[in-house]
Write a protein that holds these residues in place. Structure first.
Motif, PDB file in Angstrom:
ATOM      1  N   HIS A   1       0.815  -1.214   0.000  1.00 30.74           N
ATOM      2  CA  HIS A   1       0.000   0.000   0.000  1.00 30.74           C
ATOM      3  C   HIS A   1       0.849   1.265   0.000  1.00 30.74           C
ATOM      4  N   HIS A   2       2.087   1.162   0.441  1.00 27.56           N
ATOM      5  CA  HIS A   2       2.961   2.326   0.529  1.00 27.56           C
ATOM      6  C   HIS A   2       3.965   2.415  -0.616  1.00 27.56           C
ATOM      7  N   SER A   3       3.877   1.525  -1.569  1.00 23.89           N
ATOM      8  CA  SER A   3       4.925   1.402  -2.578  1.00 23.89           C
ATOM      9  C   SER A   3       4.826   2.419  -3.712  1.00 23.89           C
ATOM     10  N   SER A   4       3.741   3.164  -3.792  1.00 19.43           N
ATOM     11  CA  SER A   4       3.610   4.180  -4.846  1.00 19.43           C
ATOM     12  C   SER A   4       4.235   5.503  -4.407  1.00 19.43           C
ATOM     13  N   ARG A   5       4.875   6.174  -5.351  1.00 20.73           N
ATOM     14  CA  ARG A   5       5.433   7.499  -5.086  1.00 20.73           C
ATOM     15  C   ARG A   5       4.449   8.596  -5.450  1.00 20.73           C
ATOM     16  N   HIS A   6       3.241   8.184  -5.828  1.00 19.46           N
ATOM     17  CA  HIS A   6       2.158   9.128  -6.111  1.00 19.46           C
ATOM     18  C   HIS A   6       1.093   8.970  -5.028  1.00 19.46           C
ATOM     19  N   TYR A   7       0.276  10.004  -4.888  1.00 19.99           N
ATOM     20  CA  TYR A   7      -0.771   9.958  -3.870  1.00 19.99           C
ATOM     21  C   TYR A   7      -2.054  10.490  -4.479  1.00 19.99           C
ATOM     22  N   ASN A   8      -2.913   9.572  -4.840  1.00 22.21           N
ATOM     23  CA  ASN A   8      -4.208   9.915  -5.405  1.00 22.21           C
ATOM     24  C   ASN A   8      -5.178   8.790  -5.083  1.00 22.21           C
ATOM     25  N   LEU A   9      -6.400   8.889  -5.572  1.00 19.25           N
ATOM     26  CA  LEU A   9      -7.407   7.899  -5.207  1.00 19.25           C
ATOM     27  C   LEU A   9      -7.059   6.493  -5.685  1.00 19.25           C
ATOM     28  N   SER A  10      -6.264   6.380  -6.735  1.00 17.36           N
ATOM     29  CA  SER A  10      -5.859   5.040  -7.174  1.00 17.36           C
ATOM     30  C   SER A  10      -4.937   4.384  -6.150  1.00 17.36           C
ATOM     31  N   THR A  11      -4.194   5.200  -5.390  1.00 16.52           N
ATOM     32  CA  THR A  11      -3.307   4.657  -4.357  1.00 16.52           C
ATOM     33  C   THR A  11      -4.104   3.902  -3.297  1.00 16.52           C
ATOM     34  N   ALA A  12      -5.329   4.343  -3.036  1.00 18.05           N
ATOM     35  CA  ALA A  12      -6.178   3.660  -2.058  1.00 18.05           C
ATOM     36  C   ALA A  12      -6.459   2.227  -2.473  1.00 18.05           C
ATOM     37  N   LEU A  13      -6.431   1.963  -3.782  1.00 16.66           N
ATOM     38  CA  LEU A  13      -6.745   0.630  -4.288  1.00 16.66           C
ATOM     39  C   LEU A  13      -5.525  -0.270  -4.371  1.00 16.66           C
ATOM     40  N   ARG A  14      -4.346   0.264  -4.097  1.00 15.43           N
ATOM     41  CA  ARG A  14      -3.108  -0.537  -4.123  1.00 15.43           C
ATOM     42  C   ARG A  14      -3.042  -1.326  -2.826  1.00 15.43           C
ATOM     43  N   GLN A  15      -3.650  -2.502  -2.845  1.00 15.52           N
ATOM     44  CA  GLN A  15      -3.827  -3.293  -1.628  1.00 15.52           C
ATOM     45  C   GLN A  15      -3.077  -4.616  -1.685  1.00 15.52           C
ATOM     46  N   THR A  16      -2.836  -5.174  -0.511  1.00 12.86           N
ATOM     47  CA  THR A  16      -2.110  -6.427  -0.387  1.00 12.86           C
ATOM     48  C   THR A  16      -2.897  -7.603  -0.932  1.00 12.86           C
ATOM     49  N   TRP A  17      -2.180  -8.633  -1.306  1.00  8.58           N
ATOM     50  CA  TRP A  17      -2.802  -9.893  -1.689  1.00  8.58           C
ATOM     51  C   TRP A  17      -2.717 -10.911  -0.558  1.00  8.58           C
ATOM     52  N   THR A  18      -2.160 -10.528   0.593  1.00 10.94           N
ATOM     53  CA  THR A  18      -1.931 -11.469   1.699  1.00 10.94           C
ATOM     54  C   THR A  18      -2.398 -10.840   3.009  1.00 10.94           C
ATOM     55  N   GLY A  19      -3.709 -10.804   3.248  1.00 13.18           N
ATOM     56  CA  GLY A  19      -4.221 -10.065   4.392  1.00 13.18           C
ATOM     57  C   GLY A  19      -4.924 -10.874   5.450  1.00 13.18           C
ATOM     58  N   ALA A  20      -4.432 -12.070   5.760  1.00 12.57           N
ATOM     59  CA  ALA A  20      -5.130 -12.934   6.721  1.00 12.57           C
ATOM     60  C   ALA A  20      -5.021 -12.458   8.159  1.00 12.57           C
ATOM     61  N   HIS A  21      -4.131 -11.494   8.452  1.00  9.03           N
ATOM     62  CA  HIS A  21      -3.947 -11.073   9.844  1.00  9.03           C
ATOM     63  C   HIS A  21      -5.162 -10.332  10.402  1.00  9.03           C
ATOM     64  N   HIS A  22      -6.140  -9.983   9.541  1.00 10.03           N
ATOM     65  CA  HIS A  22      -7.383  -9.394  10.054  1.00 10.03           C
ATOM     66  C   HIS A  22      -8.035 -10.327  11.076  1.00 10.03           C
ATOM     67  N   ILE A  23      -7.836 -11.630  10.875  1.00  8.42           N
ATOM     68  CA  ILE A  23      -8.444 -12.618  11.773  1.00  8.42           C
ATOM     69  C   ILE A  23      -8.052 -12.344  13.216  1.00  8.42           C
ATOM     70  N   VAL A  24      -6.777 -12.055  13.440  1.00 13.99           N
ATOM     71  CA  VAL A  24      -6.256 -11.891  14.792  1.00 13.99           C
ATOM     72  C   VAL A  24      -6.677 -10.556  15.388  1.00 13.99           C
ATOM     73  N   PHE A  25      -6.531  -9.477  14.629  1.00 15.02           N
ATOM     74  CA  PHE A  25      -6.687  -8.149  15.211  1.00 15.02           C
ATOM     75  C   PHE A  25      -8.147  -7.723  15.356  1.00 15.02           C
ATOM     76  N   ILE A  26      -8.994  -8.126  14.452  1.00 18.55           N
ATOM     77  CA  ILE A  26     -10.411  -7.751  14.555  1.00 18.55           C
ATOM     78  C   ILE A  26     -11.205  -8.816  15.300  1.00 18.55           C
ATOM     79  N   GLY A  27     -10.617  -9.996  15.452  1.00 17.76           N
ATOM     80  CA  GLY A  27     -11.290 -11.104  16.126  1.00 17.76           C
ATOM     81  C   GLY A  27     -11.856 -10.799  17.502  1.00 17.76           C
ATOM     82  N   PRO A  28     -11.177  -9.972  18.335  1.00 21.32           N
ATOM     83  CA  PRO A  28     -11.729  -9.689  19.665  1.00 21.32           C
ATOM     84  C   PRO A  28     -13.149  -9.130  19.653  1.00 21.32           C
ATOM     85  N   MET A  29     -13.541  -8.471  18.578  1.00 21.66           N
ATOM     86  CA  MET A  29     -14.908  -7.942  18.513  1.00 21.66           C
ATOM     87  C   MET A  29     -15.933  -9.069  18.526  1.00 21.66           C
TER      88      MET A  29
END
Length: 287
Positions: free
Chosen positions: A112-140
């Motif tokens: 997500h931080h790899s672009s040297r530009h900052y615009n709305l397309s940067t918001a869409l530059r997302q990871t392909w490996t995001g399983a850690h949501h399980i741990v951090f949001i799980g307490p809810m």
């Protein structure tokens, strides 16, 4: 319900509007859109959606299991929605902070931080490996909030963050800037300037950064990207370059303590005995 998929038409429209705004009112600093950079961001976004079909199913199954483990139950009321949205945002702050402070998680978030530009397309530059949501949001889920409320609140959190990836909006009214994450605050987060590193992790609320002392206001112009930029538009390299760097550093490490540090310490961590030696630690992001 994952609202982000349904928001794709709105994302596309707003991207076009922002692009047109740069065509008719160029930025004095020649910021804006670059064809290769934007194409990479959009490719990463589409890849994230595809990968999310697998990770998302795994996450939902794990969260549903956590909900079944607890005797707590919170009903579907207006105040429960307020609590779950704020609670998800709180845990998102710590997930995001860990993504900058633990190298293995940084390997996912660096995309997500790899672009040297900052615009709305940067918001869409997302990871392909995001399983850690399980741990951090799980307490809810363990607190008794229904699965549908947590998933929807997480989607709302991500949707909110789309509009703050822009330079076309200046600082807002001070009370808003004090409470909410804004384009100004998030520009800081994407900056590689020394004073901007590891700052402004909040999703919807910037109050968490003020409370936990990770807040930095926008001052000098932001230099976007990584402290060591990867200089590639290849989506596969963007997605996995830091994992490859971790593997190289682990192979070259002397002893298990150093190997552990290369994986679980900060992205720029160096063992004391190797501090003077060159390392292949990959690009570290703008915090």
């Amino acid at each position: 319900m994952d609202l982000t998929v349904f928001a794709i038409p709105a994302f596309t429209l707003l991207l076009v509007v922002e692009w047109v705004s740069y065509r008719f009112a160029p930025d004095d600093d020649e910021r804006g859109y670059a064809v290769k950079d934007t194409a990479t961001s959009l490719t990463m976004g589409l890849g994230s959606i595809a990968a999310g079909l697998g990770w998302g199913l795994l996450t939902v199954l794990a969260w549903d299991g956590l909900h079944e483990l607890t005797p707590l139950r919170v009903g579907n009321t207006w105040w429960a929605w307020v609590l779950v949205i704020v609670g998800v945002d709180f845990f998102y702050y710590w997930e995001h902070r860990a993504g900058h402070e633990i190298r293995l998680l940084w390997a996912s978030h660096v995309v997500h931080h790899s672009s040297r530009h900052y615009n709305l397309s940067t918001a869409l530059r997302q990871t392909w490996t995001g399983a850690h949501h399980i741990v951090f949001i799980g307490p809810m889920l363990l607190l008794g909030f229904p699965l549908t409320m947590v998933v929807t609140s997480f989607s709302i959190n991500l949707l909110y963050q789309f509009w703050i990836h822009t330079e076309r909006i200046d600082k807002l009214w001070k009370p808003i800037e004090f409470v909410l994450n804004t384009p100004s605050h998030h520009r800081v987060h994407h900056g590689s300037n020394r004073q901007y590193l590891d700052r402004n992790y909040g999703g919807i609320l910037i109050l968490w950064d003020r409370l936990f002392r990770s807040f930095e206001p926008e001052g000098e112009p932001v230099d976007y990207g990584l402290t060591k930029n990867i200089r590639t538009y290849n989506p596969l390299r963007v997605a996995f370059h830091e994992y490859a760097a971790i593997a190289r550093d682990v192979r070259a490490a002397r002893g298990w303590r150093t190997r552990f540090g290369r994986v679980f310490r900060g992205p720029g961590w160096q063992p004391a005995v190797e501090a003077a030696e060159p390392a292949s630690v990959a690009a570290r992001a703008t915090a």
